[in-house]
Enzyme design. Structure first.
Site, PDB file in Angstrom:
ATOM      1  N   LEU A 633       0.815  -1.218   0.000  1.00  0.00           N
ATOM      2  CA  LEU A 633       0.000   0.000   0.000  1.00  0.00           C
ATOM      3  C   LEU A 633       0.844   1.262   0.000  1.00  0.00           C
ATOM      4  O   LEU A 633       0.403   2.319  -0.453  1.00  0.00           O
ATOM      5  CB  LEU A 633      -0.924   0.008   1.220  1.00  0.00           C
ATOM      6  CG  LEU A 633      -1.971  -1.113   1.307  1.00  0.00           C
ATOM      7  CD1 LEU A 633      -2.755  -1.006   2.606  1.00  0.00           C
ATOM      8  CD2 LEU A 633      -2.914  -1.055   0.112  1.00  0.00           C
ATOM      9  N   GLN A 637       9.652   6.005   5.801  1.00  0.00           N
ATOM     10  CA  GLN A 637      11.063   6.017   6.172  1.00  0.00           C
ATOM     11  C   GLN A 637      11.444   4.774   6.969  1.00  0.00           C
ATOM     12  O   GLN A 637      12.565   4.292   6.895  1.00  0.00           O
ATOM     13  CB  GLN A 637      11.358   7.280   6.999  1.00  0.00           C
ATOM     14  CG  GLN A 637      12.818   7.433   7.396  1.00  0.00           C
ATOM     15  CD  GLN A 637      13.043   8.702   8.199  1.00  0.00           C
ATOM     16  OE1 GLN A 637      12.130   9.477   8.408  1.00  0.00           O
ATOM     17  NE2 GLN A 637      14.270   8.905   8.653  1.00  0.00           N
ATOM     18  N   TYR A 638      10.481   4.252   7.743  1.00  0.00           N
ATOM     19  CA  TYR A 638      10.816   3.174   8.669  1.00  0.00           C
ATOM     20  C   TYR A 638      10.094   1.864   8.375  1.00  0.00           C
ATOM     21  O   TYR A 638      10.151   0.947   9.176  1.00  0.00           O
ATOM     22  CB  TYR A 638      10.510   3.606  10.108  1.00  0.00           C
ATOM     23  CG  TYR A 638      11.351   4.772  10.547  1.00  0.00           C
ATOM     24  CD1 TYR A 638      12.664   4.581  10.960  1.00  0.00           C
ATOM     25  CD2 TYR A 638      10.848   6.067  10.532  1.00  0.00           C
ATOM     26  CE1 TYR A 638      13.450   5.648  11.357  1.00  0.00           C
ATOM     27  CE2 TYR A 638      11.624   7.143  10.935  1.00  0.00           C
ATOM     28  CZ  TYR A 638      12.927   6.924  11.346  1.00  0.00           C
ATOM     29  OH  TYR A 638      13.700   7.979  11.738  1.00  0.00           O
ATOM     30  N   LYS A 656       1.944  -3.025   8.791  1.00  0.00           N
ATOM     31  CA  LYS A 656       3.189  -2.267   8.621  1.00  0.00           C
ATOM     32  C   LYS A 656       4.348  -3.135   9.087  1.00  0.00           C
ATOM     33  O   LYS A 656       4.390  -3.568  10.234  1.00  0.00           O
ATOM     34  CB  LYS A 656       3.144  -0.968   9.423  1.00  0.00           C
ATOM     35  CG  LYS A 656       4.397  -0.108   9.255  1.00  0.00           C
ATOM     36  CD  LYS A 656       4.263   1.211   9.998  1.00  0.00           C
ATOM     37  CE  LYS A 656       5.487   2.085   9.803  1.00  0.00           C
ATOM     38  NZ  LYS A 656       5.371   3.390  10.494  1.00  0.00           N
ATOM     39  N   ASP A 752       4.818  14.241  14.801  1.00  0.00           N
ATOM     40  CA  ASP A 752       4.928  14.087  13.340  1.00  0.00           C
ATOM     41  C   ASP A 752       3.556  14.224  12.686  1.00  0.00           C
ATOM     42  O   ASP A 752       3.154  13.383  11.875  1.00  0.00           O
ATOM     43  CB  ASP A 752       5.560  12.733  13.001  1.00  0.00           C
ATOM     44  CG  ASP A 752       6.082  12.687  11.561  1.00  0.00           C
ATOM     45  OD1 ASP A 752       6.326  13.768  10.990  1.00  0.00           O
ATOM     46  OD2 ASP A 752       6.233  11.583  11.018  1.00  0.00           O
TER      47      ASP A 752
END
Length: 903
Positions: A633, A637-638, A656, A752
């Site tokens: 999807l 960055q991580y 994730k 963030d």
């Protein structure tokens, strides 16, 4: 074996179930070992700290962080359990047939090859206990349970065999008692035996079932199978099963062994099923479903009946998996609860220590300032009150004169023997009488003057002394050293009472007060007598009159003020000295507290969080299995985000995958997972369903953490590109503020907030996601994190608070007002990230567009103010946004009147 070709799925799936159990048990054992080592290290560090810094930390922050002994012992027993398959049955033939079916080969003799029948029909059966273990070579031996192997010649030793010789299975009449108790150990190179051992219980004629199971009470996790070859169970067999349940509190899987005549027509419940249900040996709801019973809690697990040997794998494999998993789920739940409880204590103590580091210096400074103000105020009173005090003494004497004369006339002398007719006495007695009259006058005058002086500084005592005492009490409690600073604090309070509670000084019987009275009495002019007079009421009145007239109000006022100033100065100096001692003690304590705070933030909490992540992930994979990755999807960055159709009964999900490159990233991820998982569910935050640690990620080259979360429709960046109307955009702004307010209310900062971290559902309602940088303020190390465009200037200094989220929202609100994803001009001109940061620190902000509503522009300007203290609280932003939305969107005709889309 009867049907060796049917054993494939049973062997494969059963071996896999035991393999998963052993693999998970190794992970659980490793986590438990590291947890025990962690708490041991904490305990040792705490002991060393206490021994080097005195008793300060003995009752401090880390005493309550421990691994309860009973929990540790229980978990050690769980991870030490080896999986066993225990085979019981109505007779030896049924047990042997079930064993052959499980191993997929005719290892034990059946029918006429097995010898005579056992049980009621053949009471002479002497078949011994069998234990199957794994080994590279096939061999048989006799051994005493848990002891040593016996030197005994077996029939199998005399030649090659495929089926265990009947003679080796039976106890011979000539054998000695030790050999009669021995079990036959059969070592095979077999896939199932690599993962679990199998024990076939002996015939009941050889050993009662409770004795045979005695060795199974400790150190094993049994999968209990009961082979049934008859239509129903006898009363003796039911009694035997009851003893099994008392010895081993685990469910039993009953397996119907086929006989020549079909016991029951297909599709009907058998008599055996009804009997087992009535005896509560199996669950009535599960029946003989070929798919197995649904998952049950460990305390509610029930037995099951498999009536078709050919389809046994559909019943036995889920049953075995359920028994194996239930104990591990209970263990991981308990272990994770210990991790989370202690981790929450660490975080709470980090808050307490941070507050202590901030508030104690302020309290000391506040105490010093307040005492200085009190000293200055009282000294000013002493300096300016002398003339007022003189007038007050004159007025007091005038108002009290008649009463004093009357009291003096009626005074009864002490320690003087008076004659009945008041005849003259000696000069010595007369002096004593005069002294007592003077004392009466001085005491009464002292009381009156003291009361008036006290009332003049009473408001100062209430304003200053009470506050000082409360501060001192708080500082005393926070020292943690009752033997040292407690004495200092008490001394300070005594000084305050002695110096500033004026009425105590005047009214007490201390030596200071007596000296003070003597000084006042010296002001009285001495009266000389030529001839000793008669001591009458008139004489007493005359002496009192002369004494009052001889008093000098000016000298008396000067003496009182001088005494007041002297005591005030000495008290002030003593207070300052004691406060310095208290401050020195706190300085050392705060240094140790800061060191402990750093260790909690940098080492203790992250390490424990990683253990917590591992135990929670192990629990999740035990309960729900490993999620299946769908299409990709997006990437960040991580990590990489994948679609996951279904996991833990939730669908669809987003997954994730994060591959931490080192221990620091592991620990950070674990802490962030703990914060997110600990949050109560909120409609403006994306729900985190669970986590799984994938040790085979990338073909086993790395370890990935899979975070399974709620799947939404799209992110805000995509939504703005596709086009959103004004009302939807303002509602999104309200949703984001609500989500940030909730995080702040939980003591967390997001750090963030940006377009891609706001997800939209199909109704375009927003939820905040990616709490990857989310942390409590007390656990922040000042690291620079976030997305450059949305980062507040103070983030670059490393010293910031939750107002950085308000700044980021201001930038996000600018995008919402423009209705596009185009960069602000001031940021678009920056060629590098460093240049962007430099411009932001210098005050560069997004430009105002012509289409902006004035109130919207003022709100975003306030949010991105360079001074964090000038940014509005979100509790003010939210109603302001609601007001803007009501004003701009109530009338559908005005939706685009005041704020046009710029895309």
């Amino acid at each position: 074996m009867e049907n060796p070709q049917k054993a494939g799925p049973l062997l494969r799936d059963l071996t896999r179930a035991f393999s998963h159990y052993n693999k998970h048990n190794l992970l659980l054992k490793k986590n438990l070992k590291e947890t025990i080592a962690f708490f041991r290290e904490i305990r040792q560090n705490h002991s060393n700290t206490c021994s080097t810094s005195g008793p300060e930390l003995d009752s401090g922050q880390l005493r309550c962080i421990s691994f309860p002994r009973h929990d540790e012992d229980h978990l050690q027993k769980v991870v030490g359990c080896a999986p066993y398959i225990l085979i019981l049955g109505q007779d030896c033939s049924a047990r042997y047939q079930l064993l052959n079916c499980m191993l997929g080969e005719r290892l034990l003799p059946l029918g006429s090859d097995a010898g005579g029948a056992c049980g009621v029909e053949g009471g002479a059966c002497r078949r011994r206990k069998l234990c199957f273990t794994h080994g590279r070579q096939t061999r048989l031996s006799l051994a005493l349970p848990g002891q040593y192997e016996l030197v005994h010649q077996l029939a199998a030793h005399c030649g090659r065999w495929d089926t265990v010789p009947r003679e080796d299975l039976e106890i011979q009449e000539c054998e000695d008692p030790a050999q009669r108790l021995a079990e036959l150990e059969i070592t095979l190179h077999h896939a199932l035996l690599q993962e679990a051992k199998i024990m076939v219980l002996p015939c009941r004629n050889v050993q009662p079932v409770e004795e045979a199971l005695e060795d199974c009470r400790r150190g094993i996790l049994p999968i209990i199978l009961y082979a049934v070859s008859k239509a129903t169970l006898s009363a003796d067999q039911l009694s035997e099963l009851q003893k099994v349940r008392e010895t081993l509190p685990y469910p039993v899987c009953f397996v119907r062994i086929p006989t020549e005549p079909a016991p029951d027509p297909p599709g009907q419940r058998s008599a055996l099923f009804a009997q087992l249900v009535s005896q509560e040996l199996i669950g009535g709801a599960a029946g003989n479903c070929a798919c197995g019973a649904p998952a049950q809690t460990p305390g509610k697990m029930q037995g099951i009946l498999g009536e078709d040997l050919e389809r046994l794998h559909r019943v036995l494999v889920p049953f075995a998996r359920q028994v194996l998993q239930s104990q591990q789920v209970e263990a991981t739940t308990l272990l994770n609860a210990v991790h989370c409880r202690c981790l929450d204590l660490f975080i709470n103590q980090a808050f307490d220590m941070q507050r202590d580091l901030q508030i104690t210096p302020r309290r000391l400074e506040y105490t010093r300032e307040k005492e200085g103000e009190l000293y200055s105020s009282l000294m000013a009173i002493a300096n300016r009150k002398q003339e007022e005090m003189k007038e007050m003494i004159v007025e007091t004497l005038e108002s009290m004169k008649e009463q004093l004369l009357e009291d003096a006339a009626n005074l009864e002398f002490t320690d003087i023997i008076m004659t009945s007719n008041s005849e003259p006495m000696s000069s010595k007695d007369i002096k004593v009488c005069i002294s007592q009259i003077q004392d009466l006058i001085v005491i009464r005058l002292n009381q009156a003057v003291a009361n008036k002086l006290t009332s003049s500084v009473d408001y100062l005592r209430e304003s200053f002394v009470g506050t000082l005492e409360r501060c001192l009490c708080s500082l005393e409690k926070s020292t943690g050293e009752p033997c040292a600073h407690n004495v200092t604090s008490n001394h300070l309070k005594q000084i305050l009472n002695a110096a500033y509670h004026v009425e105590v000084t005047f009214h007490s019987g201390s030596s200071v007060t007596r000296l003070f009275w003597e000084q006042i009495k010296q002001i009285i002019h001495r009266i000389s007598w030529v001839n000793p007079p008669s001591v009458t009421s008139e004489w007493k009145r005359k002496v009192a009159q002369d004494a009052i007239e001889s008093l000098s109000a000016a000298k008396l006022a000067k003496s009182i003020c001088s005494q007041f100033r002297t005591r005030l100065n000495s008290s002030h100096e003593a207070f300052a000295s004691s406060l310095r001692q208290l401050e020195e003690g706190h300085t050392g304590r705060l240094e140790r507290t800061e060191d402990l705070w750093l260790r909690v933030r940098k080492d203790h909490a992250p390490r424990l969080a990683r253990l917590s992540l591992e135990s929670r992930s192990l629990r999740d994979i035990l309960l729900h299995g490993k999620p299946k990755l769908g299409r990709e999807l997006g990437r960040g960055q991580y990590g990489v985000v994948y679609l996951c159709d279904n996991w833990a009964g939730r669908h669809p999900c987003a997954l994730k995958s994060v591959v931490p490159p080192d221990d620091k990233h592991w620990n950070d991820l674990a802490l962030e997972f703990h914060y997110t998982r600990s949050l109560p569910k909120h409609e403006r935050l994306v729900n985190l369903h669970g986590s799984v640690i994938d040790h085979s990620y990338g073909g086993g080259s790395s370890i990935a953490v899979l975070l399974i979360m709620e799947r939404l429709h799209r992110d805000l960046y995509t939504g703005l590109k596709a086009g959103l109307v004004l009302k939807e955009r303002l509602q999104i702004a309200l949703d984001v503020v609500e989500g940030i307010r909730f995080l702040h209310g939980q003591g967390l900062l997001h750090r963030d907030i940006k377009l891609k971290n706001v997800l939209l559902d199909k109704q375009n309602r927003a939820k905040i996601t990616d709490l990857g940088f989310c942390k409590p303020e007390a656990m922040m190390s000042g690291s620079i994190v976030g997305t450059p465009i949305h980062m507040a200037p103070e983030l670059f200094t490393g010293k910031y608070d939750n107002s950085v989220d308000v700044y980021a929202f201001g930038i996000l609100f600018w995008y919402l007002c423009t209705g596009s994803v185009k960069l602000p001009e001031a940021f678009e001109r920056c060629s590098s990230k460093d240049q962007l940061w430099t411009n932001v620190k210098k005050g560069s902000r997004p430009e105002r567009l012509a289409s902006f509503d004035e109130e919207c522009w003022q709100l975003m300007e306030a949010c991105w103010n360079g001074d964090p203290s000038q940014r509005p609280l979100l509790g003010i932003v939210q109603p302001s946004l609601q007001s803007i939305m009501d004003r701009l969107c109530n009338d559908s005709d005005q939706k685009s009147g005041n704020l046009e889309d710029s895309n």
